[in-house]
Design a protein around this motif. Sequence first.
Motif, PDB file in Angstrom:
ATOM      1  N   GLY A 380       2.937   6.386 -19.430  1.00  0.00           N
ATOM      2  CA  GLY A 380       2.702   6.537 -20.759  1.00  0.00           C
ATOM      3  C   GLY A 380       3.484   7.560 -21.622  1.00  0.00           C
ATOM      4  O   GLY A 380       4.197   7.439 -22.611  1.00  0.00           O
ATOM      5  N   GLU A 381       3.464   8.696 -20.772  1.00  0.00           N
ATOM      6  CA  GLU A 381       4.243   9.904 -21.441  1.00  0.00           C
ATOM      7  C   GLU A 381       5.674   9.651 -21.448  1.00  0.00           C
ATOM      8  O   GLU A 381       6.498   9.968 -22.533  1.00  0.00           O
ATOM      9  CB  GLU A 381       3.986  11.195 -20.550  1.00  0.00           C
ATOM     10  N   ASP A 382       6.371   8.879 -20.575  1.00  0.00           N
ATOM     11  CA  ASP A 382       7.879   8.542 -20.600  1.00  0.00           C
ATOM     12  C   ASP A 382       7.927   7.524 -21.813  1.00  0.00           C
ATOM     13  O   ASP A 382       8.952   7.513 -22.301  1.00  0.00           O
ATOM     14  CB  ASP A 382       8.283   7.960 -19.272  1.00  0.00           C
ATOM     15  N   ALA A 384       6.402   7.263 -24.674  1.00  0.00           N
ATOM     16  CA  ALA A 384       6.368   8.003 -25.753  1.00  0.00           C
ATOM     17  C   ALA A 384       7.533   8.617 -26.138  1.00  0.00           C
ATOM     18  O   ALA A 384       8.121   9.013 -26.974  1.00  0.00           O
ATOM     19  CB  ALA A 384       5.042   9.029 -26.058  1.00  0.00           C
ATOM     20  N   GLN A 385       8.026   9.328 -25.011  1.00  0.00           N
ATOM     21  CA  GLN A 385       9.607  10.317 -25.059  1.00  0.00           C
ATOM     22  C   GLN A 385      10.397   9.230 -25.372  1.00  0.00           C
ATOM     23  O   GLN A 385      11.292   9.567 -26.178  1.00  0.00           O
ATOM     24  CB  GLN A 385       9.501  11.007 -23.584  1.00  0.00           C
ATOM     25  N   ARG A 388      10.539   8.153 -28.724  1.00  0.00           N
ATOM     26  CA  ARG A 388      11.030   9.215 -29.648  1.00  0.00           C
ATOM     27  C   ARG A 388      12.616   9.209 -29.742  1.00  0.00           C
ATOM     28  O   ARG A 388      13.169   9.243 -30.756  1.00  0.00           O
ATOM     29  CB  ARG A 388      10.451  10.449 -29.392  1.00  0.00           C
ATOM     30  N   GLN A 426      -3.831   4.351 -20.754  1.00  0.00           N
ATOM     31  CA  GLN A 426      -2.890   5.355 -21.520  1.00  0.00           C
ATOM     32  C   GLN A 426      -3.198   5.515 -22.945  1.00  0.00           C
ATOM     33  O   GLN A 426      -2.280   5.129 -23.614  1.00  0.00           O
ATOM     34  CB  GLN A 426      -1.510   5.161 -20.857  1.00  0.00           C
ATOM     35  N   PRO A 429      -0.961   8.332 -25.078  1.00  0.00           N
ATOM     36  CA  PRO A 429       0.514   7.986 -24.915  1.00  0.00           C
ATOM     37  C   PRO A 429       0.660   6.692 -26.287  1.00  0.00           C
ATOM     38  O   PRO A 429       1.473   6.633 -26.715  1.00  0.00           O
ATOM     39  CB  PRO A 429       0.837   7.634 -23.821  1.00  0.00           C
ATOM     40  N   GLU A 432       0.476   8.002 -29.473  1.00  0.00           N
ATOM     41  CA  GLU A 432       1.694   8.626 -29.899  1.00  0.00           C
ATOM     42  C   GLU A 432       3.054   7.647 -30.053  1.00  0.00           C
ATOM     43  O   GLU A 432       3.751   7.607 -31.154  1.00  0.00           O
ATOM     44  CB  GLU A 432       2.184   9.495 -28.791  1.00  0.00           C
ATOM     45  N   THR A 433       3.090   6.852 -29.121  1.00  0.00           N
ATOM     46  CA  THR A 433       4.167   5.752 -29.405  1.00  0.00           C
ATOM     47  C   THR A 433       3.911   4.957 -30.541  1.00  0.00           C
ATOM     48  O   THR A 433       4.852   4.861 -31.317  1.00  0.00           O
ATOM     49  CB  THR A 433       3.910   4.598 -28.047  1.00  0.00           C
TER      50      THR A 433
END
Length: 865
Positions: A380-382, A384-385, A388, A426, A429, A432-433
């Motif tokens: 999930g964090e990847d 969102a990054q 971005r 997740q 994320p 955030e996404t």
Amino acid sequence: MADPDESKNDNPAPASKRSKTTVLSLAFVTMFTMVGFAYMFSIVAGGREIDAVQAMNLASAQYVAGNIVVAGDLAERSGLDQLNEDHMELYPMQQFLIGAGTHARANQAVAPRDRHEQMEKALPYLQRAHDLGFPEGRDSEGHRMLGATLHAMGRHAQAAKHLKQAVEIDLTLRAELLPLLARSLASSITAKPDEALRTIVAHLEESSLDARHRSEAEILRIELLNQLKRYDDSLPVIARVEEDISSEVTSQMPWALQLRDQLSLQRGLARVGRVIEALPPSISAQLIAGVPIVAGRELPPETKAELNDVIKVLDQLQREADPKVAGSARLLVAQSYLLLNDPDLALARLTQARQQRPFDDRGLEGGISEIELLASRGMGEDVAQTSRYLVREIGQSQFLDFPEIVRENVKQRIIDAIAMLRGAGQFAPAVETATVTSPVLGVASSHSQAGIAYRDWGEATLAAGLGPGGELSRDASVLAREQFRGAGDAFAAAAKEQFDTEEYVPTLWLAIESYQKGRHFSRSAILLEDYLRYEERGRIPRALVAHGRALLADGNAKGAIDSLQTCIIEYDRDPMRYDARLLAAQAAADLGDRERAREWLEDNLSDGQLTPQSPAWRDSLLTLGEMLFAESLSQTLKSRELKWNERVEALRSTRPTLQLAMRRLDEAVKRYWPMPRTQTAAYSLARGHLLTAELPEVELESTELQDTARRGLSQKANAGRQAALDQFAMLSNFLQNQQRDSDLSDKQRALLRNSLIGQADTLRDMGRFAEAADAYRDMALRYMNEPASLEAFLGQSQMMRKIGRVREADLLIRQANVVLGRIGAQWDDEFDMVTRYDRAGWERYLAWMVERLDQGAQLTNQTAP
């Protein structure tokens, strides 16, 4: 031909005026032919004033002479006043010339950014000229320029429409426009690759095509065949075209070398496409970068060998071909690695495609596929990054428009990736996404996706926070409340963006539901006012119920009843009336109007269309039983402050309510056992039996009773206590058995503790002192080193004293004092919740009791126990 309605304005100029304008234009053309452009320009630049009409005629002449950019500049500076009646007829010509000049300047631009900027500037002028009606004789040129501009802007469906009209009007434009028309048809939002293929085939039939243009058209034909998944048809065409351009390739002709690379790419696409098409269908397959992913799938050895061969060819293209072909090759290699079940290598190629410079639709595809692959792996964090970074790249490429079909596809794939994150738990994320991709999804869709993620997050938190007995932990309740409120905020923001669309009301309801789940009732009440104003009549009842719930939660019971009554009375056939009655009963009870509350609950229970299996019927039964019991208990407690004769009358007047309460509670327990709420009802039922014993006990205090009457009253009192004892025993046995299999919830532990003390107290009141002593002892052992054990020690001590075992009674007091010192500080908050004193109160009380025991021992010269 062009649609007459689209090629003319609402107030077209008279034919005579249009003819006059044409004559003047031709006159100026003749003059320019004789005098020359340089001389006429020197007249304008030398300061001689010309009016708007003369300037427009001069601009028209320059257009005819082929000086299109100059014509556009002159038209823009003509000073034409649209509101001037004499100028009005020239306004369509002015818009056409400005658009044509800007379009020509775009075609002269070298940098893609500059080209796009000029196309963007030309579009409104050409569109306005079309709406007003292209100048006479300029229809084909107008449609050609407008179609080419729309194509460059990625608006392919509209582009195809105008390009078709241009070709229909002027057949000489076929060779120039058919390839562009084919690409627009293939790329439009309603993609028509079949029609595009027919168009390019018709273009290939043109006898005037040279070898280069014919080969370029063949490339487009191959692309369309692959788009239609006609891979077996495209491969022979690829081989034939390679043979056709072999001599030019040998001669190192640049255009031929570029075509060779494109043919290699298309062959790879066809070979990989055949592998994907041959995969066995699977309903559960996730589509990542166009490849259906199924865990544990193995390809045949010959298929693996073919894919590895494709990868070798494509790797060479990545190194040697132009950026566009290289980017497409990277994407195809990533697909191959996914088919070979090597997601790490696939991810590396997708990242390279996203980072390609200049960023184009291949970079976009790489980024979206990268997001899909990361989401499928729960990273999930990847996700969102990467989202971005991708949005930043798109923003920096603001002069690059993607085709309509690509834009819609990208939106849906991001939404699907967010859904994958939600499915993997997740949620942060996912929120955030959804937020960072707002420039791609659109503000409303971004807020909606964030709202869905928050809402699912709240539901997951509630499910995970359910402890033993289905009780929700406080921490989970607080956290879920925040998440539901986040969902409400997101849906409310989405609804605000959708105010003038059909999605406004449904999205507004999602916000209302989320706020109510988050217990943000004041906010939901505000939104409900708008919802009630715009919603269709058929859905108004649910809004009225939600509005009543919100007002009730905010303490406005009267306002809640007003809203709920509207639902009950005006929508007397709607199923929501049951929930409305239930809530209205609670509001009436809060106002002290128990009769009205009872009527609404009885209406639910007696409604022929509501069955005992429905939640509304069950909740109405339990609520009615609980409400009646609370009323009976309150009246009984109040009666204890009265004189004997008044107390008897008060208890007699309470008896019908108490009997009805017990009947309803007993029915609920029998129907719905062992639901958590029925366990509480069973405890209330036991206490109700004790209340029924209170009236005969008070009546026994009369000195005027005969022995027969006294025996009857005593039997009634004992019968009530025995029924209570049986009920306490049933509940405590059930809870103890359940505790052997799993932990009890906090509420269940409280019910068990109260049932055990209730059993012991009832045995005491029935005069069964030895049994009561045993019950108190069992309780003291169960809750040793907990506050509840202190009450048990005192009760056991009293029973021992009753049966003459005084020394043991005294020992129990001293033991209680010792146990008090062993009870840890973590129990401090529970003392006054489960016992008669707080810790300090117990310390004082037991110290006093022990001191009395010591004094008694000294007076009798005995050793203290």
